[in-house]
Structure formats: structure tokens, C-alpha cells
Design a protein around this motif. Structure first.
Motif, PDB file in Angstrom:
ATOM      1  N   VAL A  99      43.313 -69.496 -61.170  1.00  0.00           N
ATOM      2  CA  VAL A  99      42.939 -70.785 -60.591  1.00  0.00           C
ATOM      3  C   VAL A  99      44.011 -71.264 -59.615  1.00  0.00           C
ATOM      4  N   ILE A 100      45.271 -71.069 -59.951  1.00  0.00           N
ATOM      5  CA  ILE A 100      46.348 -71.474 -59.034  1.00  0.00           C
ATOM      6  C   ILE A 100      46.178 -70.773 -57.685  1.00  0.00           C
ATOM      7  N   VAL A 101      45.918 -69.461 -57.727  1.00  0.00           N
ATOM      8  CA  VAL A 101      45.717 -68.700 -56.489  1.00  0.00           C
ATOM      9  C   VAL A 101      44.467 -69.190 -55.760  1.00  0.00           C
ATOM     10  N   ALA A 102      43.387 -69.424 -56.518  1.00  0.00           N
ATOM     11  CA  ALA A 102      42.142 -69.884 -55.906  1.00  0.00           C
ATOM     12  C   ALA A 102      42.307 -71.243 -55.235  1.00  0.00           C
ATOM     13  N   LEU A 103      43.209 -72.051 -55.764  1.00  0.00           N
ATOM     14  CA  LEU A 103      43.437 -73.376 -55.181  1.00  0.00           C
ATOM     15  C   LEU A 103      44.436 -73.346 -54.031  1.00  0.00           C
ATOM     16  N   GLY A 104      44.940 -72.159 -53.707  1.00  0.00           N
ATOM     17  CA  GLY A 104      45.868 -72.030 -52.596  1.00  0.00           C
ATOM     18  C   GLY A 104      47.311 -72.211 -52.984  1.00  0.00           C
ATOM     19  N   GLY A 105      47.595 -72.222 -54.277  1.00  0.00           N
ATOM     20  CA  GLY A 105      48.967 -72.382 -54.732  1.00  0.00           C
ATOM     21  C   GLY A 105      49.657 -71.046 -54.911  1.00  0.00           C
ATOM     22  N   THR A 106      50.938 -71.092 -55.171  1.00  0.00           N
ATOM     23  CA  THR A 106      51.729 -69.887 -55.420  1.00  0.00           C
ATOM     24  C   THR A 106      52.272 -69.959 -56.840  1.00  0.00           C
TER      25      THR A 106
ATOM     26  N   SER B  80      49.331 -80.676 -81.190  1.00  0.00           N
ATOM     27  CA  SER B  80      47.902 -80.384 -81.331  1.00  0.00           C
ATOM     28  C   SER B  80      47.653 -78.895 -81.124  1.00  0.00           C
ATOM     29  N   PRO B  81      46.903 -78.248 -82.006  1.00  0.00           N
ATOM     30  CA  PRO B  81      46.630 -76.822 -81.837  1.00  0.00           C
ATOM     31  C   PRO B  81      45.768 -76.522 -80.610  1.00  0.00           C
ATOM     32  N   LEU B  82      45.089 -77.531 -80.086  1.00  0.00           N
ATOM     33  CA  LEU B  82      44.238 -77.345 -78.906  1.00  0.00           C
ATOM     34  C   LEU B  82      44.894 -77.906 -77.643  1.00  0.00           C
ATOM     35  N   ARG B  83      46.198 -78.121 -77.717  1.00  0.00           N
ATOM     36  CA  ARG B  83      46.910 -78.789 -76.627  1.00  0.00           C
ATOM     37  C   ARG B  83      46.705 -78.108 -75.279  1.00  0.00           C
ATOM     38  N   LEU B  84      46.920 -76.795 -75.196  1.00  0.00           N
ATOM     39  CA  LEU B  84      46.833 -76.108 -73.900  1.00  0.00           C
ATOM     40  C   LEU B  84      45.397 -76.008 -73.407  1.00  0.00           C
ATOM     41  N   LEU B  85      44.450 -75.851 -74.311  1.00  0.00           N
ATOM     42  CA  LEU B  85      43.042 -75.831 -73.898  1.00  0.00           C
ATOM     43  C   LEU B  85      42.635 -77.190 -73.352  1.00  0.00           C
ATOM     44  N   ALA B  86      43.141 -78.256 -73.968  1.00  0.00           N
ATOM     45  CA  ALA B  86      42.861 -79.597 -73.452  1.00  0.00           C
ATOM     46  C   ALA B  86      43.510 -79.792 -72.080  1.00  0.00           C
ATOM     47  N   GLU B  87      44.729 -79.267 -71.908  1.00  0.00           N
ATOM     48  CA  GLU B  87      45.400 -79.344 -70.605  1.00  0.00           C
ATOM     49  C   GLU B  87      44.593 -78.599 -69.549  1.00  0.00           C
ATOM     50  N   GLU B  88      44.025 -77.471 -69.907  1.00  0.00           N
ATOM     51  CA  GLU B  88      43.199 -76.714 -68.970  1.00  0.00           C
ATOM     52  C   GLU B  88      42.002 -77.552 -68.521  1.00  0.00           C
ATOM     53  N   GLN B  89      41.358 -78.226 -69.466  1.00  0.00           N
ATOM     54  CA  GLN B  89      40.210 -79.064 -69.117  1.00  0.00           C
ATOM     55  C   GLN B  89      40.623 -80.234 -68.229  1.00  0.00           C
ATOM     56  N   LEU B  90      41.788 -80.800 -68.501  1.00  0.00           N
ATOM     57  CA  LEU B  90      42.289 -81.892 -67.657  1.00  0.00           C
ATOM     58  C   LEU B  90      42.566 -81.394 -66.243  1.00  0.00           C
ATOM     59  N   ALA B  91      43.098 -80.182 -66.132  1.00  0.00           N
ATOM     60  CA  ALA B  91      43.355 -79.604 -64.809  1.00  0.00           C
ATOM     61  C   ALA B  91      42.047 -79.391 -64.054  1.00  0.00           C
ATOM     62  N   LEU B  92      41.024 -78.919 -64.751  1.00  0.00           N
ATOM     63  CA  LEU B  92      39.718 -78.721 -64.113  1.00  0.00           C
ATOM     64  C   LEU B  92      39.121 -80.063 -63.678  1.00  0.00           C
ATOM     65  N   MET B  93      39.387 -81.110 -64.458  1.00  0.00           N
ATOM     66  CA  MET B  93      38.931 -82.434 -64.056  1.00  0.00           C
ATOM     67  C   MET B  93      39.683 -82.907 -62.818  1.00  0.00           C
ATOM     68  N   ASP B  94      40.967 -82.567 -62.718  1.00  0.00           N
ATOM     69  CA  ASP B  94      41.730 -82.891 -61.506  1.00  0.00           C
ATOM     70  C   ASP B  94      41.107 -82.213 -60.284  1.00  0.00           C
ATOM     71  N   VAL B  95      40.708 -80.954 -60.462  1.00  0.00           N
ATOM     72  CA  VAL B  95      40.055 -80.224 -59.368  1.00  0.00           C
ATOM     73  C   VAL B  95      38.774 -80.939 -58.952  1.00  0.00           C
ATOM     74  N   ALA B  96      37.967 -81.323 -59.955  1.00  0.00           N
ATOM     75  CA  ALA B  96      36.702 -82.004 -59.663  1.00  0.00           C
ATOM     76  C   ALA B  96      36.936 -83.338 -58.959  1.00  0.00           C
ATOM     77  N   ASP B  97      38.074 -83.973 -59.279  1.00  0.00           N
ATOM     78  CA  ASP B  97      38.397 -85.256 -58.635  1.00  0.00           C
ATOM     79  C   ASP B  97      39.048 -85.073 -57.273  1.00  0.00           C
ATOM     80  N   GLY B  98      39.307 -83.828 -56.884  1.00  0.00           N
ATOM     81  CA  GLY B  98      39.916 -83.567 -55.584  1.00  0.00           C
ATOM     82  C   GLY B  98      41.428 -83.630 -55.589  1.00  0.00           C
ATOM     83  N   ASP B  99      42.029 -83.762 -56.760  1.00  0.00           N
ATOM     84  CA  ASP B  99      43.490 -83.830 -56.844  1.00  0.00           C
ATOM     85  C   ASP B  99      44.029 -82.423 -57.112  1.00  0.00           C
TER      86      ASP B  99
END
Length: 225
Positions: free
Chosen positions: A207-214, A160-179
Motif C-alpha cells: 500500500v505504501i508503494v501504491a500510494l507513491g511512498g517509499t 489490544s491484540p487487534l491493535r495493528l489490524l485496527a491501525e490498518e483499517q484506520l490507514a485505509l480510512m485515511d486513504v478514503a478521506d484523501g489524507d
């Protein structure tokens, strides 16, 4: 060759020639008709191409004129007054209309226009995916989140040409869900993807840094624009 054989050959040649002339007189109109059809068909094809080009240019000019309006309501009204004769033109017009509807505060109208494009089998796949992606992003506050997640997961499939943008949205949904862990993993995967753009890579890092990741900065791919 004897004189007799030569005479017989000449007679046979005359007979063949007479038969050819007879056939031409009887059926020659068919050849003329074929020539006319070929020439006429080529001319009609060129005429149709010229007409299609003219219609496309007229639609493009209409879109530019509509988008030059002073406010969203004016631009929206101008876009809604336009029409397109082919699926691609209709899709582009619908997506522009959705954008102006969103800017004027009519999100439901925007979503409806985008959803219509996303399910139209006559529209090229890339336009359908763009429309689906935009519709899903507009439904953040109104749609069932499981349905949104399924929609983004479909857009994140390989190829999918929008694969990574869709992954970004899924990651943001994970953040919203607390995961947070799942979100960091997704962003890290985006970060390391060979097809990531520089803008998306930068957002993933932040975002990784903002979430406390390395962030794993080893072997980062060279990004495009």
C-alpha cells in the motif's frame, strides 16, 4: 515417679478416654456427615465437569454439522437452531451465525449479532474485540465514519491484540478521506512494529508503494506467520 503419681496419671488417662468415647458417641455423626459431604461434593464436581465437557462437545459437533450445509441459507438456519449454555459458547455461535448471515447477504443481521457479542460483559475480552472489529468492517458503507474511526481507535490502543489490524483499517480510512500522508505514516508505523505479522507487513509495503511512498526498509523486524 511414685506409685501414687502413677496411679493418678492412669486415672486421668482413663477419664480422658471415657470423655473422648462419650463425645464420639454424642457427636460422631458430625464427622461422618463431613466425610459424606466431602466425598459427595467431589463426586458432584466431577459429574458437573463431565456434563460441561459433554455439552461443549455436543455444541462443537452441532456447529460442524451446521457448517457442512451446502449453502449459506441452510448453514444459517442450522446455526440459528443451536443454543449454548455459557457465554463463550454463545459468543462463538453468534460469530459463526454472523459470518453465514454476511455470506447470505444479510449484513444487518450479521452486524446485530456481532454487536451483541461486543457489549456482553460475560464474554471474554478477546471475543468482544473480535466481534467489534468484524462489525466495524461490515459497516464501511452504512455507518457514520466518525463512529467507525472511534471504534477502530479504541481497538488500536496499546495492549489490544487487534491493535495493528485496527491501525490498518484506520490507514485505509485515511486513504478514503484523501489524507494520503497520514495513511503512509500509519502503514510505515505498522511496517516497523515488532509484533507485525508477515502478511500484514507485506500488505503495508504494497500500500505504501501504491500510494507513491517509499517504505523505510531499514531495521525491519523479523515477522511471525
Amino acid at each position: 515417679m511414685s506409685d501414687t503419681d502413677s496411679f493418678i496419671e492412669e486415672v486421668n488417662e482413663e477419664v480422658r478416654r471415657d470423655r473422648l468415647f462419650t463425645l464420639l458417641k454424642r457427636y460422631g455423626w458430625i464427622g461422618a456427615l463431613i466425610v459424606i459431604l466431602i466425598v459427595g461434593g467431589a463426586a458432584w464436581s466431577e459429574y458437573q465437569k463431565a456434563q460441561a465437557t459433554a455439552r461443549a462437545q455436543a455444541l462443537g459437533d452441532g456447529m460442524l454439522t451446521a457448517l457442512s450445509g451446502e449453502d449459506s441459507a441452510e448453514r444459517l438456519a442450522a446455526l440459528e437452531a443451536l443454543s449454548a449454555e455459557n457465554a463463550t459458547g454463545q459468543a462463538l455461535l453468534a460469530m459463526l451465525t454472523a459470518g453465514e448471515a454476511q455470506r447470505s447477504g444479510n449484513v444487518d443481521t450479521a452486524i446485530a449479532a456481532l454487536d451483541a457479542v461486543s457489549v456482553d460483559p460475560e464474554v471474554a475480552e478477546i471475543y468482544r474485540q473480535i466481534a467489534s472489529f468484524k462489525s466495524l468492517t461490515l459497516q464501511a458503507e452504512t455507518s457514520n465514519q466518525d463512529a467507525r474511526r472511534q471504534g477502530f481507535e479504541a481497538l488500536s490502543m496499546a495492549g489490544s491484540p487487534l491493535r495493528l489490524l485496527a491501525e490498518e483499517q484506520l490507514a485505509l480510512m485515511d486513504v478514503a478521506d484523501g489524507d494520503v500522508e497520514a495513511a503512509i505514516d500509519r502503514f510505515q508505523s505498522i511496517l516497523q512494529d515488532a509484533s507485525v505479522t508477515s502478511d500484514l507487513q507485506q500488505r503495508a509495503l504494497q500500500v505504501i508503494v501504491a500510494l507513491g511512498g517509499t517504505p523505510d526498509l531499514e531495521n525491519l523486524p523479523t515477522t511471525g506467520n
